[in-house]
Scaffold this motif. Structure first.
Motif, PDB file in Angstrom:
ATOM      1  N   ALA A 102       0.829  -1.214   0.000  1.00 17.71           N
ATOM      2  CA  ALA A 102       0.000   0.000   0.000  1.00 17.71           C
ATOM      3  C   ALA A 102       0.856   1.254   0.000  1.00 17.71           C
ATOM      4  CB  ALA A 102      -0.923  -0.009   1.220  1.00 17.71           C
ATOM      5  N   CYS A 103       2.100   1.122  -0.435  1.00 21.68           N
ATOM      6  CA  CYS A 103       3.002   2.275  -0.445  1.00 21.68           C
ATOM      7  C   CYS A 103       2.656   3.202  -1.603  1.00 21.68           C
ATOM      8  CB  CYS A 103       4.458   1.809  -0.567  1.00 21.68           C
ATOM      9  SG  CYS A 103       5.003   0.773   0.818  1.00 21.68           S
ATOM     10  N   ALA A 104       2.764   4.515  -1.360  1.00 21.57           N
ATOM     11  CA  ALA A 104       2.449   5.500  -2.389  1.00 21.57           C
ATOM     12  C   ALA A 104       3.577   5.636  -3.412  1.00 21.57           C
ATOM     13  CB  ALA A 104       2.160   6.856  -1.744  1.00 21.57           C
ATOM     14  N   GLN A 105       4.840   5.494  -2.969  1.00 21.06           N
ATOM     15  CA  GLN A 105       5.952   5.715  -3.892  1.00 21.06           C
ATOM     16  C   GLN A 105       6.920   4.531  -3.908  1.00 21.06           C
ATOM     17  OE1 GLN A 105       7.838   9.499  -3.098  1.00 21.06           O
ATOM     18  NE2 GLN A 105       5.978  10.676  -3.578  1.00 21.06           N
ATOM     19  N   GLU A 113      13.134  11.706  -3.250  1.00 21.97           N
ATOM     20  CA  GLU A 113      13.742  12.935  -2.769  1.00 21.97           C
ATOM     21  C   GLU A 113      12.763  14.087  -2.907  1.00 21.97           C
ATOM     22  OE1 GLU A 113      17.793  15.611  -3.496  1.00 21.97           O
ATOM     23  OE2 GLU A 113      17.405  13.795  -4.671  1.00 21.97           O
ATOM     24  N   GLY A 114      12.668  14.862  -1.884  1.00 20.51           N
ATOM     25  CA  GLY A 114      11.722  15.974  -1.877  1.00 20.51           C
ATOM     26  C   GLY A 114      10.408  15.635  -1.204  1.00 20.51           C
ATOM     27  N   TYR A 115      10.275  14.389  -0.682  1.00 22.18           N
ATOM     28  CA  TYR A 115       9.051  13.959  -0.019  1.00 22.18           C
ATOM     29  C   TYR A 115       9.409  13.334   1.320  1.00 22.18           C
ATOM     30  CZ  TYR A 115       6.642  14.604  -4.481  1.00 22.18           C
ATOM     31  OH  TYR A 115       6.113  15.116  -5.629  1.00 22.18           O
ATOM     32  N   LEU A 116       8.461  13.371   2.244  1.00 19.88           N
ATOM     33  CA  LEU A 116       8.611  12.744   3.556  1.00 19.88           C
ATOM     34  C   LEU A 116       7.460  11.768   3.785  1.00 19.88           C
ATOM     35  CD1 LEU A 116       9.698  15.704   5.885  1.00 19.88           C
ATOM     36  CD2 LEU A 116      11.113  13.836   5.023  1.00 19.88           C
ATOM     37  N   LEU A 117       7.749  10.664   4.508  1.00 14.18           N
ATOM     38  CA  LEU A 117       6.735   9.659   4.802  1.00 14.18           C
ATOM     39  C   LEU A 117       5.748  10.207   5.821  1.00 14.18           C
ATOM     40  CD1 LEU A 117       6.115   6.688   4.024  1.00 14.18           C
ATOM     41  CD2 LEU A 117       7.317   6.008   6.099  1.00 14.18           C
ATOM     42  N   SER A 118       4.449  10.029   5.552  1.00 10.04           N
ATOM     43  CA  SER A 118       3.395  10.535   6.441  1.00 10.04           C
ATOM     44  C   SER A 118       3.279   9.661   7.680  1.00 10.04           C
ATOM     45  CB  SER A 118       2.061  10.593   5.700  1.00 10.04           C
ATOM     46  OG  SER A 118       2.165  11.421   4.549  1.00 10.04           O
ATOM     47  N   SER A 119       2.425  10.094   8.595  1.00  5.43           N
ATOM     48  CA  SER A 119       2.232   9.355   9.851  1.00  5.43           C
ATOM     49  C   SER A 119       1.596   7.992   9.634  1.00  5.43           C
ATOM     50  CB  SER A 119       1.364  10.181  10.807  1.00  5.43           C
ATOM     51  OG  SER A 119       0.107  10.475  10.214  1.00  5.43           O
ATOM     52  N   ASP A 120       0.872   7.814   8.520  1.00  4.09           N
ATOM     53  CA  ASP A 120       0.283   6.507   8.250  1.00  4.09           C
ATOM     54  C   ASP A 120       1.287   5.507   7.702  1.00  4.09           C
ATOM     55  OD1 ASP A 120       0.758   7.525   5.749  1.00  4.09           O
ATOM     56  OD2 ASP A 120      -1.320   7.411   5.055  1.00  4.09           O
ATOM     57  N   SER A 172       1.639   6.912   2.770  1.00  5.97           N
ATOM     58  CA  SER A 172       1.635   8.020   1.818  1.00  5.97           C
ATOM     59  C   SER A 172       2.827   8.941   2.043  1.00  5.97           C
ATOM     60  CB  SER A 172       0.322   8.800   1.939  1.00  5.97           C
ATOM     61  OG  SER A 172       0.148   9.271   3.270  1.00  5.97           O
ATOM     62  N   CYS A 173       3.062   9.819   1.062  1.00  6.29           N
ATOM     63  CA  CYS A 173       4.205  10.739   1.103  1.00  6.29           C
ATOM     64  C   CYS A 173       3.711  12.173   0.981  1.00  6.29           C
ATOM     65  CB  CYS A 173       5.191  10.427  -0.028  1.00  6.29           C
ATOM     66  SG  CYS A 173       5.956   8.788   0.098  1.00  6.29           S
ATOM     67  N   GLU A 174       4.358  13.080   1.689  1.00  9.77           N
ATOM     68  CA  GLU A 174       4.042  14.497   1.639  1.00  9.77           C
ATOM     69  C   GLU A 174       5.232  15.256   1.076  1.00  9.77           C
ATOM     70  OE1 GLU A 174       3.007  15.704   5.532  1.00  9.77           O
ATOM     71  OE2 GLU A 174       1.150  14.505   5.623  1.00  9.77           O
ATOM     72  N   GLN A 175       4.924  16.235   0.195  1.00 12.53           N
ATOM     73  CA  GLN A 175       5.987  17.013  -0.434  1.00 12.53           C
ATOM     74  C   GLN A 175       6.604  17.982   0.566  1.00 12.53           C
ATOM     75  OE1 GLN A 175       4.759  19.100  -3.934  1.00 12.53           O
ATOM     76  NE2 GLN A 175       6.829  19.517  -4.611  1.00 12.53           N
ATOM     77  N   VAL A 176       7.930  18.099   0.521  1.00 11.03           N
ATOM     78  CA  VAL A 176       8.649  18.999   1.417  1.00 11.03           C
ATOM     79  C   VAL A 176       8.653  20.392   0.813  1.00 11.03           C
ATOM     80  CG1 VAL A 176      10.840  19.437   2.581  1.00 11.03           C
ATOM     81  CG2 VAL A 176      10.075  17.097   2.214  1.00 11.03           C
ATOM     82  N   ASP A 177       8.301  21.438   1.606  1.00 13.04           N
ATOM     83  CA  ASP A 177       8.284  22.821   1.114  1.00 13.04           C
ATOM     84  C   ASP A 177       9.697  23.274   0.792  1.00 13.04           C
ATOM     85  OD1 ASP A 177       5.585  22.863   1.504  1.00 13.04           O
ATOM     86  OD2 ASP A 177       5.736  23.672   3.543  1.00 13.04           O
ATOM     87  N   GLN A 178       9.861  24.086  -0.357  1.00 17.11           N
ATOM     88  CA  GLN A 178      11.160  24.629  -0.749  1.00 17.11           C
ATOM     89  C   GLN A 178      11.558  25.756   0.191  1.00 17.11           C
ATOM     90  OE1 GLN A 178      13.093  23.376  -3.008  1.00 17.11           O
ATOM     91  NE2 GLN A 178      11.576  21.831  -3.648  1.00 17.11           N
ATOM     92  N   PRO A 179      12.841  25.889   0.540  1.00 15.78           N
ATOM     93  CA  PRO A 179      13.262  26.955   1.466  1.00 15.78           C
ATOM     94  C   PRO A 179      13.052  28.346   0.871  1.00 15.78           C
ATOM     95  CG  PRO A 179      15.155  25.861   0.496  1.00 15.78           C
ATOM     96  CD  PRO A 179      13.962  25.062   0.098  1.00 15.78           C
TER      97      PRO A 179
END
Length: 235
Positions: A156-159, A174-181, A184-191
């Motif tokens: 059930a992995c998103a990526q 790269e550029g994503y972080l694993l969610s609490s579930d 799924s993956c969440e995109q990391v905001d650019q600095p």
């Protein structure tokens, strides 16, 4: 309805009721004796008879003559006992049906538990003869084979997916972080550019522009001095 018709109807009902109770024991006996699910008979299923000799005490009455009141002869008997033997035939109950290979009884009259030649690994349970019911992540006859969820596409992995023993782990690009579930993956905001950093960069560039202006000013001053010398010198 006449009395004779009513009496005839009651007799028919009584006959039907009596016939039912006469047939019922035979049906029940056949049902109980018939091999059921997972049950196999070995040998004759019918009951057998056992004959043996047993001893018993038998009374023996022996008549004899004696004198009664009035000096009369009377006939009476004397009882004695002797050991005798007799042949006894005892009907044995039908044999208990045995479980078919691969099944056994556990706290029940029915063959309710499957038998596996080897123990089921990783928490599996024996569901059929030599066949285990495996928990998620394991497969095989005895639950010894790992299921590769990543290759089979059952994860059930998103990526990204990484297979481990009995399960799997999810990951992100790269550029994503694993969610609490953990799926799924969440995109990391650019600095966001820092204003203080921009000011420092501009401050570093200003001296370069200032040096160029100084060189131009110095060049102009040199030319002005040369012109002044020419004017002041007499012909």
């Amino acid at each position: 309805m006449t009395m004779q018709a009513r009496q005839l109807e009651m007799n028919q009902a009584l006959l039907l009721f009596t016939s039912f109770f006469l047939i019922l024991p035979a049906l029940c006996t056949n049902y109980l004796m018939h091999p059921g699910r997972r049950v196999c008979y070995r040998g004759a299923a019918s009951s057998t008879s056992l004959s043996h000799t047993e001893s018993f005490v038998q009374p023996v009455h022996k008549p004899y003559l004696t004198f009664c009141e009035g000096h009369r002869l009377c006939s009476t008997y004397r009882t004695s006992y002797r050991v005798s033997y007799r042949q006894v035939i005892r009907k044995l109950p039908p044999p208990m049906p045995e479980c078919c290979p691969g099944w056994r009884r556990v706290n029940s009259h029915s063959c309710n538990q499957a038998v596996c030649a080897k123990p089921c690994a990783h928490g599996g349970t024996c569901a059929k003869p030599n066949q285990c019911a495996c928990p998620p992540g394991w497969t095989g006859r005895y639950c010894l084979k790992d299921v590769d969820e990543c290759s089979s596409g059952t994860h059930a992995c998103a990526q990204q997916c990484q297979n481990i023993a009995g399960s799997y782990q999810c990951g992100c690009r790269e550029g994503y972080l694993l969610s609490s579930d953990e799926r799924s993956c969440e995109q990391v905001d650019q600095p966001v550019p820092n204003k203080t950093t921009n000011k420092l960069n501009n401050a570093d560039e200003e001296p370069v522009a200032s040096d160029q202006m100084k060189e131009e000013v110095q060049d102009l001053r040199s030319r002005v001095e040369v012109l002044e010398q020419v004017i002041q010198t007499p012909p």
